[in-house]
Design a protein around this motif. Structure first.
Motif, mmCIF file in Angstrom:
data_model
loop_
_atom_site.group_PDB
_atom_site.id
_atom_site.type_symbol
_atom_site.label_atom_id
_atom_site.label_comp_id
_atom_site.label_asym_id
_atom_site.label_seq_id
_atom_site.Cartn_x
_atom_site.Cartn_y
_atom_site.Cartn_z
ATOM 1 N N ARG A 83 0.839 -1.198 0.000
ATOM 2 C CA ARG A 83 0.000 0.000 0.000
ATOM 3 C C ARG A 83 0.873 1.246 0.000
ATOM 4 O O ARG A 83 1.860 1.325 0.746
ATOM 5 C CB ARG A 83 -0.916 0.008 1.215
ATOM 6 C CG ARG A 83 -1.984 -1.073 1.156
ATOM 7 C CD ARG A 83 -2.982 -0.900 2.266
ATOM 8 N NE ARG A 83 -2.371 -1.150 3.559
ATOM 9 C CZ ARG A 83 -2.632 -2.181 4.332
ATOM 10 N NH1 ARG A 83 -3.508 -3.079 3.945
ATOM 11 N NH2 ARG A 83 -2.048 -2.330 5.490
ATOM 12 N N PRO A 84 0.510 2.259 -0.797
ATOM 13 C CA PRO A 84 1.299 3.493 -0.845
ATOM 14 C C PRO A 84 1.075 4.356 0.405
ATOM 15 O O PRO A 84 -0.057 4.670 0.757
ATOM 16 C CB PRO A 84 0.810 4.197 -2.107
ATOM 17 C CG PRO A 84 -0.542 3.633 -2.369
ATOM 18 C CD PRO A 84 -0.573 2.262 -1.776
ATOM 19 N N VAL A 85 2.186 4.722 1.047
ATOM 20 C CA VAL A 85 2.177 5.438 2.323
ATOM 21 C C VAL A 85 3.099 6.649 2.221
ATOM 22 O O VAL A 85 4.152 6.590 1.576
ATOM 23 C CB VAL A 85 2.679 4.513 3.461
ATOM 24 C CG1 VAL A 85 2.804 5.258 4.776
ATOM 25 C CG2 VAL A 85 1.771 3.297 3.609
ATOM 26 N N SER A 87 4.922 9.442 4.997
ATOM 27 C CA SER A 87 5.178 9.820 6.384
ATOM 28 C C SER A 87 5.933 11.135 6.407
ATOM 29 O O SER A 87 6.862 11.337 5.620
ATOM 30 C CB SER A 87 5.995 8.749 7.107
ATOM 31 O OG SER A 87 5.263 7.553 7.228
ATOM 32 N N THR A 97 1.331 9.917 9.308
ATOM 33 C CA THR A 97 1.365 8.938 8.233
ATOM 34 C C THR A 97 -0.002 8.921 7.557
ATOM 35 O O THR A 97 -1.030 9.018 8.226
ATOM 36 C CB THR A 97 1.711 7.544 8.799
ATOM 37 O OG1 THR A 97 2.972 7.623 9.449
ATOM 38 C CG2 THR A 97 1.782 6.509 7.707
ATOM 39 N N TYR A 98 0.027 8.793 6.241
ATOM 40 C CA TYR A 98 -1.180 8.864 5.423
ATOM 41 C C TYR A 98 -1.174 7.690 4.447
ATOM 42 O O TYR A 98 -0.179 7.470 3.763
ATOM 43 C CB TYR A 98 -1.188 10.166 4.613
ATOM 44 C CG TYR A 98 -0.817 11.403 5.416
ATOM 45 C CD1 TYR A 98 -1.799 12.246 5.912
ATOM 46 C CD2 TYR A 98 0.519 11.712 5.671
ATOM 47 C CE1 TYR A 98 -1.460 13.381 6.645
ATOM 48 C CE2 TYR A 98 0.871 12.836 6.406
ATOM 49 C CZ TYR A 98 -0.122 13.669 6.892
ATOM 50 O OH TYR A 98 0.223 14.781 7.622
ATOM 51 N N GLU A 99 -2.313 6.958 4.350
ATOM 52 C CA GLU A 99 -2.405 5.857 3.390
ATOM 53 C C GLU A 99 -3.845 5.532 3.056
ATOM 54 O O GLU A 99 -4.713 5.774 3.885
ATOM 55 C CB GLU A 99 -1.679 4.621 3.912
ATOM 56 C CG GLU A 99 -2.412 3.942 5.045
ATOM 57 C CD GLU A 99 -2.016 2.507 5.257
ATOM 58 O OE1 GLU A 99 -2.441 1.644 4.463
ATOM 59 O OE2 GLU A 99 -1.319 2.249 6.231
ATOM 60 N N PRO A 100 -4.160 4.975 1.918
ATOM 61 C CA PRO A 100 -3.343 4.845 0.718
ATOM 62 C C PRO A 100 -3.352 6.157 -0.076
ATOM 63 O O PRO A 100 -4.395 6.719 -0.367
ATOM 64 C CB PRO A 100 -4.041 3.734 -0.066
ATOM 65 C CG PRO A 100 -5.489 3.860 0.326
ATOM 66 C CD PRO A 100 -5.499 4.385 1.740
ATOM 67 N N HIS A 124 -8.570 1.001 0.728
ATOM 68 C CA HIS A 124 -8.110 0.833 2.112
ATOM 69 C C HIS A 124 -8.905 -0.301 2.754
ATOM 70 O O HIS A 124 -10.137 -0.278 2.743
ATOM 71 C CB HIS A 124 -8.284 2.137 2.894
ATOM 72 C CG HIS A 124 -7.803 2.033 4.310
ATOM 73 N ND1 HIS A 124 -6.489 1.780 4.620
ATOM 74 C CD2 HIS A 124 -8.456 2.129 5.487
ATOM 75 C CE1 HIS A 124 -6.366 1.731 5.938
ATOM 76 N NE2 HIS A 124 -7.547 1.939 6.477
#
Length: 165
Positions: A83-85, A87, A97-100, A124
């Motif tokens: 998953r694309p994250v 930080s 931190t933020y995802e996806p 997500h």
């Protein structure tokens, strides 16, 4: 890591394992605009590797801009468990931190509060709508409730409900 600035107002964040820590109110801005609906709340793990929800899930739409919650430096923009994250490290020892999120920033970029970091992607896990942004915050090794740092959430007490009218 140093203490919070003396000039900051503070609220108590309660640690389920005991104790509390003073943290500034409204330290972070929301990562989505307008202020989103919370679809899943923070649930601190009892142990460092225990079950819990180490952030909040926010209702979004695919392609929606994800905004930096405060000024800082991008320390990660890549895949974690597929998953694309993204930080970002902030002053005072906070990391958001933020995802996806499809990144529009790269490691080493300095970002300002409200700057677009990327766009929300669908997919997500556990999100019951088209897209959710998972937003997490750590101070050092401790996960903290992002909502407590927005100044939007206070302490709640539930009253017993007898089920009657």
């Amino acid at each position: 890591m140093g203490p919070w600035p003396a000039s900051a107002s503070s609220a108590e964040l309660r640690n389920p394992a005991g104790g509390s820590r003073a943290v500034p109110q409204a330290r972070l801005a929301w990562p989505l605009s307008p202020v989103p609906v919370v679809t899943k709340y923070f649930d601190a793990p009892e142990t460092p590797y225990g079950a819990g929800h180490r952030g909040v899930d926010l209702a979004a739409v695919p392609g929606q801009d994800v905004l930096a919650a405060d000024a800082g430096v991008v320390v990660f923009a890549g895949l974690v468990a597929g998953r694309p994250v993204i930080s970002v490290d902030h002053d005072g020892g906070l990391r958001t931190t933020y995802e996806p999120v499809e990144p529009k920033v790269a490691v080493g970029d300095q970002v300002y509060r409200g700057q677009v970091l990327g766009s929300v992607l669908a997919g997500h896990p556990g999100c019951a709508i088209a897209a959710c942004l998972h937003w997490g915050v750590r101070r050092g090794d401790e996960y903290v409730d992002p909502l407590a740092l927005t100044g939007e959430v206070g302490e709640f007490r539930l009253k017993p409900w007898g089920g009657g009218p």
